[in-house]
Design a protein around this motif. Structure first.
Motif, PDB file in Angstrom:
ATOM      1  N   ASP A 187       0.843  -1.371   0.048  1.00  0.00           N
ATOM      2  CA  ASP A 187      -0.075  -0.113   0.081  1.00  0.00           C
ATOM      3  C   ASP A 187       0.920   0.555  -0.053  1.00  0.00           C
ATOM      4  O   ASP A 187       0.476   2.133   0.054  1.00  0.00           O
ATOM      5  N   SER A 188       2.019   1.107   0.146  1.00  0.00           N
ATOM      6  CA  SER A 188       2.412   1.988   0.089  1.00  0.00           C
ATOM      7  C   SER A 188       4.101   1.742   0.619  1.00  0.00           C
ATOM      8  O   SER A 188       4.705   0.119   0.078  1.00  0.00           O
ATOM      9  N   TYR A 189       5.044   3.256   0.420  1.00  0.00           N
ATOM     10  CA  TYR A 189       6.592   2.527   0.696  1.00  0.00           C
ATOM     11  C   TYR A 189       7.726   3.852   0.836  1.00  0.00           C
ATOM     12  O   TYR A 189       7.065   5.014   1.233  1.00  0.00           O
ATOM     13  N   ASN A 190       8.691   3.480   1.429  1.00  0.00           N
ATOM     14  CA  ASN A 190       9.853   4.586   1.848  1.00  0.00           C
ATOM     15  C   ASN A 190      10.640   4.569   0.996  1.00  0.00           C
ATOM     16  O   ASN A 190      10.846   3.673  -0.699  1.00  0.00           O
ATOM     17  N   ALA A 191      10.950   5.678   0.639  1.00  0.00           N
ATOM     18  CA  ALA A 191      12.519   6.351   0.332  1.00  0.00           C
ATOM     19  C   ALA A 191      13.832   6.542   0.821  1.00  0.00           C
ATOM     20  O   ALA A 191      13.236   7.887   1.777  1.00  0.00           O
ATOM     21  N   ASP A 192      14.852   6.956  -0.485  1.00  0.00           N
ATOM     22  CA  ASP A 192      15.574   7.320   0.253  1.00  0.00           C
ATOM     23  C   ASP A 192      16.573   7.428  -1.173  1.00  0.00           C
ATOM     24  O   ASP A 192      16.613   7.390  -1.993  1.00  0.00           O
ATOM     25  N   ILE A 193      16.615   8.821  -1.071  1.00  0.00           N
ATOM     26  CA  ILE A 193      17.325   9.858  -1.829  1.00  0.00           C
ATOM     27  C   ILE A 193      18.447  10.692  -1.935  1.00  0.00           C
ATOM     28  O   ILE A 193      18.030  11.500  -1.427  1.00  0.00           O
ATOM     29  N   TYR A 194      19.626  10.102  -2.325  1.00  0.00           N
ATOM     30  CA  TYR A 194      20.636  10.862  -2.263  1.00  0.00           C
ATOM     31  C   TYR A 194      21.154  11.794  -3.012  1.00  0.00           C
ATOM     32  O   TYR A 194      20.854  11.474  -4.564  1.00  0.00           O
ATOM     33  N   PHE A 195      21.239  12.614  -3.291  1.00  0.00           N
ATOM     34  CA  PHE A 195      21.565  13.202  -4.282  1.00  0.00           C
ATOM     35  C   PHE A 195      23.049  14.566  -3.455  1.00  0.00           C
ATOM     36  O   PHE A 195      23.346  15.167  -2.173  1.00  0.00           O
ATOM     37  N   ASN A 196      24.018  15.176  -4.259  1.00  0.00           N
ATOM     38  CA  ASN A 196      25.020  16.125  -4.327  1.00  0.00           C
ATOM     39  C   ASN A 196      24.627  17.628  -4.670  1.00  0.00           C
ATOM     40  O   ASN A 196      24.599  17.469  -5.949  1.00  0.00           O
ATOM     41  N   LYS A 197      24.673  18.367  -3.520  1.00  0.00           N
ATOM     42  CA  LYS A 197      24.267  19.893  -3.957  1.00  0.00           C
ATOM     43  C   LYS A 197      25.861  20.251  -4.067  1.00  0.00           C
ATOM     44  O   LYS A 197      26.173  20.726  -2.864  1.00  0.00           O
ATOM     45  N   ASN A 198      26.389  21.535  -5.088  1.00  0.00           N
ATOM     46  CA  ASN A 198      27.833  22.380  -4.130  1.00  0.00           C
ATOM     47  C   ASN A 198      28.797  21.559  -3.373  1.00  0.00           C
ATOM     48  O   ASN A 198      28.468  22.310  -2.185  1.00  0.00           O
ATOM     49  N   LYS A 199      28.896  20.751  -3.703  1.00  0.00           N
ATOM     50  CA  LYS A 199      30.278  19.692  -3.185  1.00  0.00           C
ATOM     51  C   LYS A 199      29.280  19.602  -1.424  1.00  0.00           C
ATOM     52  O   LYS A 199      30.407  19.110  -0.660  1.00  0.00           O
ATOM     53  N   GLN A 200      28.032  18.935  -1.366  1.00  0.00           N
ATOM     54  CA  GLN A 200      27.784  18.390   0.116  1.00  0.00           C
ATOM     55  C   GLN A 200      26.791  17.396  -0.254  1.00  0.00           C
ATOM     56  O   GLN A 200      25.875  17.529  -1.263  1.00  0.00           O
ATOM     57  N   ASN A 201      26.701  15.967   0.883  1.00  0.00           N
ATOM     58  CA  ASN A 201      25.846  15.249  -0.287  1.00  0.00           C
ATOM     59  C   ASN A 201      24.604  15.336   0.868  1.00  0.00           C
ATOM     60  O   ASN A 201      25.019  15.471   2.063  1.00  0.00           O
ATOM     61  N   TYR A 202      23.793  15.353   0.450  1.00  0.00           N
ATOM     62  CA  TYR A 202      22.081  15.446   0.768  1.00  0.00           C
ATOM     63  C   TYR A 202      21.834  14.025   1.186  1.00  0.00           C
ATOM     64  O   TYR A 202      21.694  12.994  -0.075  1.00  0.00           O
ATOM     65  N   LEU A 203      20.686  13.681   2.221  1.00  0.00           N
ATOM     66  CA  LEU A 203      19.955  12.199   2.443  1.00  0.00           C
ATOM     67  C   LEU A 203      18.457  12.818   2.155  1.00  0.00           C
ATOM     68  O   LEU A 203      18.191  13.547   3.372  1.00  0.00           O
ATOM     69  N   ILE A 204      17.675  12.578   1.100  1.00  0.00           N
ATOM     70  CA  ILE A 204      16.334  12.974   1.309  1.00  0.00           C
ATOM     71  C   ILE A 204      15.510  11.621   1.714  1.00  0.00           C
ATOM     72  O   ILE A 204      15.173  10.899   1.287  1.00  0.00           O
ATOM     73  N   LYS A 205      14.616  11.320   2.633  1.00  0.00           N
ATOM     74  CA  LYS A 205      14.123  10.362   3.449  1.00  0.00           C
ATOM     75  C   LYS A 205      12.498  10.115   3.543  1.00  0.00           C
ATOM     76  O   LYS A 205      12.063  11.609   3.989  1.00  0.00           O
ATOM     77  N   GLY A 206      11.558   9.025   3.034  1.00  0.00           N
ATOM     78  CA  GLY A 206      10.233   9.405   3.336  1.00  0.00           C
ATOM     79  C   GLY A 206       9.784   8.272   3.395  1.00  0.00           C
ATOM     80  O   GLY A 206       9.890   6.986   2.781  1.00  0.00           O
ATOM     81  N   THR A 207       9.015   8.006   4.085  1.00  0.00           N
ATOM     82  CA  THR A 207       7.654   7.481   5.124  1.00  0.00           C
ATOM     83  C   THR A 207       6.752   6.983   4.421  1.00  0.00           C
ATOM     84  O   THR A 207       5.803   7.750   5.053  1.00  0.00           O
ATOM     85  N   ASN A 208       6.524   5.656   4.742  1.00  0.00           N
ATOM     86  CA  ASN A 208       5.011   5.725   4.746  1.00  0.00           C
ATOM     87  C   ASN A 208       4.281   6.153   3.314  1.00  0.00           C
ATOM     88  O   ASN A 208       3.055   6.994   3.364  1.00  0.00           O
ATOM     89  N   ILE A 209       4.921   6.521   2.421  1.00  0.00           N
ATOM     90  CA  ILE A 209       4.632   7.591   1.440  1.00  0.00           C
ATOM     91  C   ILE A 209       3.451   6.469   0.468  1.00  0.00           C
ATOM     92  O   ILE A 209       3.797   4.965  -0.006  1.00  0.00           O
ATOM     93  N   THR A 210       2.221   6.919   0.056  1.00  0.00           N
ATOM     94  CA  THR A 210       0.792   6.128   0.107  1.00  0.00           C
ATOM     95  C   THR A 210       0.864   5.927  -1.982  1.00  0.00           C
ATOM     96  O   THR A 210       1.856   7.250  -2.540  1.00  0.00           O
ATOM     97  N   TYR A 211       0.330   4.935  -2.742  1.00  0.00           N
ATOM     98  CA  TYR A 211       1.179   5.067  -3.891  1.00  0.00           C
ATOM     99  C   TYR A 211       0.323   6.178  -4.674  1.00  0.00           C
ATOM    100  O   TYR A 211       0.164   7.100  -5.202  1.00  0.00           O
ATOM    101  N   GLU A 212      -1.174   6.835  -4.360  1.00  0.00           N
ATOM    102  CA  GLU A 212      -2.180   7.745  -4.917  1.00  0.00           C
ATOM    103  C   GLU A 212      -0.837   9.524  -4.804  1.00  0.00           C
ATOM    104  O   GLU A 212      -1.212  10.186  -4.796  1.00  0.00           O
TER     105      GLU A 212
END
Length: 174
Positions: A121-146
């Motif tokens: 019914d839902s998913y968790n997401a880990d989004i990794y990116f680097n902006k301006n020489k800095q590493n970041y992680l965006i997390k989302g949990t229990n994201i419904t598909y809708e």
């Protein structure tokens, strides 16, 4: 000798007064702040945008949360402290068994890794990116598909709002 002590005390008071007036000495704030902003915000909070419908909250020196109560959704943005490690090495070092799918895109000049752990019914997401020489992680949990498009579009807005990437990382998909 008393004149030297008096002069020393006057110089110390003048030094403190000048620094407080210039907002470079925070006598009442024990948290690490970005003094260039002059607003008492930490660097991670000041570098992130406000999002429509989301409440932005500073969790600690490296993490900000965005909460949208109408969608029961929280997005966490974490400034990673391992900038000396290429982002591709971080992502390649993750346990791939923790994720059911992945996707790599370029968002506003930054190679971005979307890693998903999907459920019925839902998913968790880990989004990794680097902006301006800095590493970041965006997390989302229990994201419904809708609500997936709503979540992804706001994550992309966070990444894009940080300006163009001034680093070339040569990152590739695993």
């Amino acid at each position: 000798m008393k004149k030297l002590y008096a002069l020393l005390v006057i110089l110390i008071i003048a030094y403190i007064g000048v620094n407080v007036a210039a907002d470079n000495l925070h006598l009442n704030d024990s948290n690490a702040t970005d003094t260039a902003k002059g607003k008492g915000e930490t660097a991670v909070n000041a570098s992130l945008p406000s999002l429509d419908s989301f409440n932005k909250t500073q969790i600690n020196d490296t993490t900000v949360s965005y909460t949208d109560p109408s969608y029961n959704m929280t997005i966490y943005v974490n400034k990673l402290d391992n900038n000396s490690i290429p982002l591709s090495d971080i992502v390649n070092g993750l346990n791939k068994g923790d994720y059911t799918s992945n996707q790599t895109i370029t968002e506003n000049g930054a190679t971005t890794y979307f890693l998903y752990n999907e459920g019925p019914d839902s998913y968790n997401a880990d989004i990794y990116f680097n902006k301006n020489k800095q590493n970041y992680l965006i997390k989302g949990t229990n994201i419904t598909y809708e609500n997936s498009d709503y979540f992804i579009s706001h994550c992309k807005s966070i990444i894009s709002s940080m300006g163009p990437d001034d680093s070339s990382s040569g990152i590739s998909r695993w």
